[in-house]
Design an enzyme around this catalytic site. Structure first.
Site, PDB file in Angstrom:
ATOM      1  N   ARG A 261     -43.990 -30.578  40.420  1.00 58.73           N
ATOM      2  CA  ARG A 261     -44.134 -29.236  39.859  1.00 58.73           C
ATOM      3  C   ARG A 261     -43.104 -28.294  40.484  1.00 58.73           C
ATOM      4  NH1 ARG A 261     -50.792 -28.582  39.631  1.00 58.73           N
ATOM      5  NH2 ARG A 261     -51.161 -30.585  38.584  1.00 58.73           N
ATOM      6  N   ARG A 276     -49.264 -26.287  48.387  1.00 54.46           N
ATOM      7  CA  ARG A 276     -48.502 -26.045  47.158  1.00 54.46           C
ATOM      8  C   ARG A 276     -47.126 -26.689  47.295  1.00 54.46           C
ATOM      9  NH1 ARG A 276     -50.205 -22.579  43.455  1.00 54.46           N
ATOM     10  NH2 ARG A 276     -51.520 -21.517  44.974  1.00 54.46           N
ATOM     11  N   GLU A 348     -58.968 -24.457  46.563  1.00 51.20           N
ATOM     12  CA  GLU A 348     -59.144 -25.425  45.473  1.00 51.20           C
ATOM     13  C   GLU A 348     -58.631 -26.804  45.874  1.00 51.20           C
ATOM     14  OE1 GLU A 348     -57.080 -26.626  41.277  1.00 51.20           O
ATOM     15  OE2 GLU A 348     -56.917 -24.524  41.904  1.00 51.20           O
ATOM     16  N   SER A 351     -59.995 -29.432  40.007  1.00 52.78           N
ATOM     17  CA  SER A 351     -60.475 -28.734  38.815  1.00 52.78           C
ATOM     18  C   SER A 351     -60.922 -29.776  37.813  1.00 52.78           C
ATOM     19  CB  SER A 351     -59.363 -27.871  38.193  1.00 52.78           C
ATOM     20  OG  SER A 351     -59.150 -26.701  38.926  1.00 52.78           O
ATOM     21  N   ARG A 389     -54.058 -32.106  49.659  1.00 57.55           N
ATOM     22  CA  ARG A 389     -55.005 -31.061  50.046  1.00 57.55           C
ATOM     23  C   ARG A 389     -56.204 -31.662  50.787  1.00 57.55           C
ATOM     24  NH1 ARG A 389     -54.993 -26.185  45.583  1.00 57.55           N
ATOM     25  NH2 ARG A 389     -52.708 -26.036  45.411  1.00 57.55           N
TER      26      ARG A 389
END
Length: 427
Positions: A261, A276, A348, A351, A389
């Site tokens: 990403r 991130r 987070e 999801s 994470r």
């Protein structure tokens, strides 16, 4: 993709519910205007094509009777010219309509909390108490760098910011985490998949990353091929343009992949650590279900993700995202957030989303109902979990005052019995 027929029937309802996602009502009006223009052109073109067929029949009859056909031929030529112009207009309008429609997000489920930001999201439940220490806990990047198991500086030299080298026990820990996740998902009936890591534009369109989010990905070979931002893309597109045999539903797929990403728009956010990254590993879950089963399957998927945190004994809570905070293709999303002691907040880590038939319409994924009629499946996706994470959460929650990190018990078999990571392990 939303169903244009339903928008025609209930424009005010769509304006209201999409408005909770920040969509201006004028966009619905623009879509309906293009839809009407397209249908009007189609009717006119079909009428002229019928007229052309009738004239052709008249010409054939006149020729058999040896009558003059000059008038009919000229008339057919004029009709043909008009049909060609209409077809060109129709192609243009269809493209314009498709472009508007493809940029509209999914309709939120009526039970989703209404709001444009995360502030309106609703906590469903909390598991475990925030980890307490007799010392000041360090951020995971400091823990990892002090132990010599994470090297951000050399990764920046080689690739730039937001990359990392995992070293020694750090690499083993990452591998232990994702192997544990895959094994747990296999117990829940997921079929493990090793998919392609580069996909074409049609695949990115099918899962809604294109056209809206092109700036968020890494493209190769011009505009057509893209490094996957998530395994959701190759897994969901596995059945693109297919009819899934009804007896196969629900289908459960899981995959470990790297994800790539660009993190466009995230300047200044989480610039340090594993939260991130431009490249990271993630175990993804994807489901294909009948519409009537999809919300039960969403709860099951969320449980599959939280099961990982339960067994790792990491504190977390589950939040239902507000309408404006969900991903573009989601109708409902449960976010799972793990406790990060050094940041003193939940972050987070997964999801889990029900996209209903939104992706299936774009990807043309169908099944036959009990009456044999073709219907779109519902698709679901969820992180099970984001591996980096999870490693970050372990480093922060299991750190010790002497700088070592205790290995969660369920991971020790995957770490060849290692119980603790110390500086001595990586000298």
């Amino acid at each position: 993709m939303l169903d244009i027929r339903q928008i025609r029937k209930n424009p005010d309802e769509y304006k209201k519910r999409l408005g909770t996602r920040g969509v201006e009502p004028e966009k619905i009006d623009a879509l309906l205007e293009k839809d009407k223009e397209r249908r009007d052109l189609l009717v006119e073109a079909e009428n002229l094509k019928k007229q052309r067929n009738d004239v052709s029949a008249e010409i054939a009859k006149a020729k058999r009777n040896k009558e003059d056909t000059t008038t009919q031929i000229e008339k057919m030529r004029e009709v043909g010219t008009r049909i060609k112009a209409l077809d060109e207009d129709l192609n243009r309008v269809e493209t314009e309509e498709q472009d508007i429609a493809s940029r509209l997000p999914n309709l939120p489920n009526p039970t989703v909390p209404v709001g444009l930001t995360e502030a309106e999201s609703v906590e469903l439940y909390k598991v475990g108490k925030p980890t307490e220490f007799d010392f000041e806990p360090k951020n995971h990047w400091d823990v990892g760098e002090n132990l010599g198991i994470l090297d951000f500086e050399r990764a920046a030299k080689v690739s730039g910011a937001r990359f990392v080298y995992y070293l020694g026990a750090g690499a083993k820990l990452e591998r232990a985490v994702y192997n544990f996740m895959l094994d747990e998902h296999a117990k829940e009936g997921f079929t493990e998949v090793l998919p392609p890591y580069i996909v074409n534009a049609s695949s990115m369109y099918g899962t809604s990353q294109f056209p809206k989010f092109k700036e968020d990905v890494y493209q190769v070979n011009g505009e057509d091929m893209t490094l996957i931002p998530t395994a959701e893309v190759p897994l969901t597109n596995y059945y693109r343009d297919e009819v899934i045999p009804t007896e196969k539903l629900p289908v459960y797929l899981t995959a470990l992949t790297p994800c790539f990403r660009s993190e466009a728009g995230s300047a200044g956010r989480d610039t340090r650590g594993l939260i991130r990254m431009h490249q990271f590993n993630k175990v993804e879950m994807v489901k294909f279900t009948k519409p009537e089963d999809s919300y039960d399957e969403l709860e099951k998927m969320t449980k599959c993700a939280t099961n990982i945190l339960d067994k790792l004994e990491l504190p977390y809570h589950v939040v239902t995202l507000s309408s404006g905070d969900m991903s573009f293709s989601a109708a409902m999303t449960h976010d799972i957030e793990v406790w990060m002691p050094a940041q003193n907040k939940y972050r987070e880590i997964s999801s889990c989303s029900n996209c209903e038939d939104f992706q299936a319409r774009r990807s043309h994924i169908q099944y036959r109902d009990e009456n044999g009629k073709l219907q779109f499946v519902h698709t679901l996706n969820g992180s099970g979990l984001a591996v980096g994470r999870t490693v970050a959460a372990i480093l922060e929650n299991y750190q010790n005052e002497d700088g070592s990190v205790t290995i969660p018990e369920v991971l020790r078999p995957y770490m060849h019995g290692m119980e603790k990571i110390t500086l001595e392990d990586n000298k």
